[in-house]
Write a protein that holds these residues in place. Structure first.
Motif, PDB file in Angstrom:
ATOM      1  N   ARG A   1       0.550  -1.261  -0.020  1.00 58.05           N
ATOM      2  CA  ARG A   1      -0.135   0.015   0.097  1.00 58.05           C
ATOM      3  C   ARG A   1       0.679   1.119   0.031  1.00 58.05           C
TER       4      ARG A   1
ATOM      5  N   ASP B   1      -6.884  -4.366   3.042  1.00 54.38           N
ATOM      6  CA  ASP B   1      -7.662  -3.352   3.262  1.00 54.38           C
ATOM      7  C   ASP B   1      -8.080  -3.243   4.771  1.00 54.38           C
TER       8      ASP B   1
ATOM      9  N   MET C   1      -5.186  -2.312   7.186  1.00 44.13           N
ATOM     10  CA  MET C   1      -4.861  -0.947   7.048  1.00 44.13           C
ATOM     11  C   MET C   1      -5.645  -0.236   7.941  1.00 44.13           C
ATOM     12  N   SER C   2      -6.893  -0.563   7.980  1.00 46.34           N
ATOM     13  CA  SER C   2      -7.982   0.334   8.525  1.00 46.34           C
ATOM     14  C   SER C   2      -7.784   0.269  10.042  1.00 46.34           C
TER      15      SER C   2
ATOM     16  N   GLU D   1      -3.356   5.754  11.617  1.00 44.13           N
ATOM     17  CA  GLU D   1      -3.393   6.579  10.332  1.00 44.13           C
ATOM     18  C   GLU D   1      -2.107   6.941   9.794  1.00 44.13           C
TER      19      GLU D   1
ATOM     20  N   THR E   1      -0.222   4.067   8.361  1.00 43.18           N
ATOM     21  CA  THR E   1      -0.795   3.307   7.140  1.00 43.18           C
ATOM     22  C   THR E   1      -1.245   3.955   6.130  1.00 43.18           C
ATOM     23  N   ARG E   2      -2.669   4.748   6.413  1.00 39.56           N
ATOM     24  CA  ARG E   2      -3.134   5.578   5.079  1.00 39.56           C
ATOM     25  C   ARG E   2      -2.440   6.778   4.689  1.00 39.56           C
ATOM     26  N   ASN E   3      -1.634   7.497   5.722  1.00 37.83           N
ATOM     27  CA  ASN E   3      -0.950   8.715   5.431  1.00 37.83           C
ATOM     28  C   ASN E   3       0.447   8.732   5.893  1.00 37.83           C
TER      29      ASN E   3
END
Length: 727
Positions: free
Chosen positions: A112, A336, A339-340, A344, A347-349
């Motif tokens: 990711r 997914d 990652m959630s 954050e 992971t996402r940012n």
């Protein structure tokens, strides 16, 4: 003697020319002088002199203007030259970091974020990759000075012939110019100056005439500052190659699971072919299209002498294929979800390169996907839009596989295993009986399966019915659960107290708001498949709650110590292990003798529960062996009722096909269940309770009910209760 010399001529040469005529005297009249006409030759001379003067003027102006232009260009190139950093500082140009996900064995299965596999050079990558990039993007790369006038002219001609603007479409850019564009002409991304990274990238890719001129100057400065191989190295590291991969190393690992130095001609050609349209051409998006593009790149390599005709034919006949991890579409639903669940900022940012170790078992993941596909292909009518989800986990809550829908090789889509909150139906009933067993009820105690009506304040009378619309009279708790009878479940729930049932379900991990009315016992509340499967795992492990988890630990790439560990696992005890063992015994009868018989396989001991909500909008089967817990949900996304489907039907078959593959090669082990003692007693009717419950909380509940006159402590005023039994 003297006389003899007289009359002799002197010894001098005779005059060869006549004497000049004497000047006329003033007295003589002057003759008029006639003017001659200018000859054509004289006129031509004047024109030539004028033309030469004009040309000299033009030349003087031209060379002076040119000198000024060259000076300005040199100054501009010199300015950009001074701003260019060392080449090693330009290799990784990502604004975000990456996340690499490992399965339980430490193998990479997903990526990711912006992947950067590491810096490579033009010398360290595969020779075939290097040649493929040059052959495809700029065949005169090693011969021009950074800008190719021939290439620009050709691009303008093509654009105009195709009805576009001169600078729209083909750009005629060299690799050096493309690298300059990748560097955004030295402008770095600053979040405070740009609305988003996308806006920054869009500005960098503008194709105006002014921008093109600046790009050319920057390219010239790069040619002065760096060698050709250094420029190519920057390009190979910064170019986006689809699938979140930036640079050749990330692309090689992403698509083929190998370093860029080990790529074959077919693989190098496929990566080089991505440069024109990385997202559209990515092999994970359309493998056939990517292979066709690679075949064109191989042909160009052959035409330019990088490969022999035999090598081209060999590579075209054996196109590159994706690694197993790449074929799995970057981990799909499981990745997914993981990652959630992580923080954050990691992971996402994330701006760092992060490695996450997970609980995923890729063998089990394949088993779940194959089972779902098999059932839908062979037992569901063609064209059906029904969906399904699967979760497989251990008794400690470690999730081993997850499928969030029929499209298994996807990512970033709606995950029905964790996002769809649906009514649970009779799959909720084990928590009713768990509360009863915890209070001392026996699986062999009996309850009257006969019509009943409960008057709900504010909603009126409510009369539940069984699925078959018949009544069996007095039945044991075991038979009531085995046959998924509704009325006994409601009576038991009312007897032990809804609050206790609600507390037991909540402590087992059902976090959704639970219904306050008597329909609580029939699964009127909503939950996710992950929550329900985790709650059943708590029953298997002896009565302790679990928090389902997929993240084992998280660390920065290159670090030995993790920054964080798992946030899940076994929690506090909800019911005693004796009650849990008896509940497992009851649930085993559901599969061996009751509504869940289609889940049986291989002679193993299996416990579970079916569930079908009102009008068959949702169908469930959740069950376990001694090794694994699995949950299956089936329904329509728009809540359309299923046709001819109950929890004991297709969901049970999906469960069986999944677990059959999951247990391949595993020895059969007995369930941790405990048969009840032979004593039998009758459960009192909810309005006729004569003895207090056998827990402190139950005694308090009993006293409150006694004070309130036996009314329901939290009546539901909506009157939206399922009236039909759900199997």
């Amino acid at each position: 003697m003297s006389d003899s010399k007289k009359g002799k001529r002197p010894l001098v040469a005779d005059r060869r020319y006549a004497s000049k005529p004497a000047k006329p005297t003033a007295s003589k009249a002057k003759k008029p002088v006639r003017k001659r006409k200018a000859s054509p030759r004289k006129k031509g001379g004047l024109l030539m002199r004028a033309l030469r003067w004009v040309l000299r003027l033009v030349w003087v102006i031209t060379w002076r203007v040119s000198a000024v232009a060259v000076l300005v260009l040199a100054l501009a190139v010199g300015y950009f030259w001074t701003t260019l950093p060392n080449v090693t500082q330009l290799l990784d140009g990502r604004a975000r970091g990456s996340v690499t996900l490992l399965d339980q064995e430490g193998k990479v299965y997903a990526w990711r974020g912006d992947q950067f596999g590491g810096a490579v050079t033009a010398q360290s990558v595969s020779k075939d990759l290097k040649n493929a990039v040059v052959a495809t993007e700029d065949k005169r790369f090693y011969r021009h000075f950074g800008v190719s006038p021939r290439g620009i002219a050709s691009a303008v001609r093509i654009n105009l012939s195709e009805g576009r603007g001169a600078l729209q479409g083909h750009g005629g850019s060299t690799i050096t110019q493309q690298t300059a564009k990748l560097l955004c002409l030295g402008v770095e991304y600053d979040p405070s100056e740009w609305k988003s990274e996308a806006a920054y990238v869009a500005d960098c890719r503008r194709g105006s005439l002014q921008r093109k001129a600046k790009e050319a100057i920057y390219a010239l400065a790069m040619e002065v500052k760096y060698s050709k191989d250094e420029i190519l190295s920057i390009y190979l590291n910064r170019a986006y190659m689809g699938g979140g991969a930036y640079g050749a190393e990330a692309a090689a690992q992403r698509y083929f699971g190998k370093p860029a130095s080990a790529l074959s001609a077919a693989e190098g050609a496929m990566i080089a072919g991505l440069l024109t349209a990385p997202s559209r051409m990515a092999p994970t998006s359309d493998l056939k299209r990517s292979q066709d593009r690679a075949a064109t790149v191989l042909r160009l390599m052959g035409e330019q002498g990088y490969l022999s005709d035999a090598d081209v034919a060999q590579a075209q006949q054996n196109p590159a294929t994706l690694s197993s991890a790449a074929r799995r579409k970057a981990g799909g639903y499981f990745a997914d979800w993981v990652m959630s669940t992580g923080p954050e900022f990691f992971t996402r940012n994330t701006t760092e390169d992060v490695v996450i170790r997970t609980t995923l078992d890729q063998r089990l993941q394949r088993a779940a996907e194959e089972a779902l596909i098999d059932v839908f292909e062979n037992k569901v009518r063609k064209g059906s839009k029904a969906q399904a989800a699967i979760v497989v986990m251990g008794a400690d809550g470690a999730v081993r596989a997850m499928v969030g829908g029929r499209e298994t090789r996807v990512s970033g889509v709606f995950n029905r295993a964790i996002q769809a909150e649906r009514q649970t139906g009779s799959a909720f009933k084990p928590f009713v009986y768990a509360a009863a067993l915890e209070l001392g009820y026996s699986p062999l105690d009996t309850v009257d399966d006969s019509p009943m009506t409960i008057n709900i304040p504010g909603s009126g009378p409510w009369s539940p019915r069984n699925y078959t619309n018949d009544y069996k009279g007095r039945v044991t708790l075991t038979d009531a659960l085995k046959d998924s009878l509704n009325i006994p479940a409601v009576k038991i729930s009312e007897s032990v107290g809804r609050d206790l049932v609600r507390r037991v379900a909540s402590d087992f991990g059902i976090e959704s708001d639970l219904a306050a009315g008597p329909a609580l016992a029939l699964g009127a509340s909503e939950s996710t498949l992950l929550e329900m499967t985790g709650a059943y795992a708590g029953i298997l492990n002896g009565g302790s709650s679990v928090t389902p988890y997929g993240l084992v630990d998280l660390r920065l790439k290159g670090d030995a110590e993790p920054l964080m560990g798992s946030g899940g696992g076994i929690g506090e005890r909800v019911i005693q292990d004796g009650a849990a063992a008896q509940l497992i015994w009851m649930m085993e009868k559901v599969v061996s003798q009751g509504t869940g018989q289609r889940a049986k396989f291989g002679g193993r001991e299996i416990a579970g529960k079916t569930g079908t909500t009102q009008a068959a909008r949702d169908a469930w089967f959740i069950g376990f062996t001694a090794d694994y817990v699995a949950g299956v949900w089936m329904g329509y996304d728009d809540n359309t009722p299923l046709t001819g489907v109950t929890g004991g039907g297709l969901p049970a078959e999906i469960w069986r096909e999944t677990m059959l593959r999951v247990h391949d090669g595993l020895p059969a082990r007995p369930l941790p269940m405990r048969p009840p003692e032979g004593a039998t007693r009758t459960a009192p009717a909810p309005t006729q309770r004569t003895e207090p419950p056998r827990t402190t909380e139950g005694i308090i509940e009993f006293l409150i009910r006694d004070i309130l006159g036996g009314g329901a402590p939290n009546p539901d005023n909506t009157n939206r209760y399922p009236s039909g039994s759900d199997r």
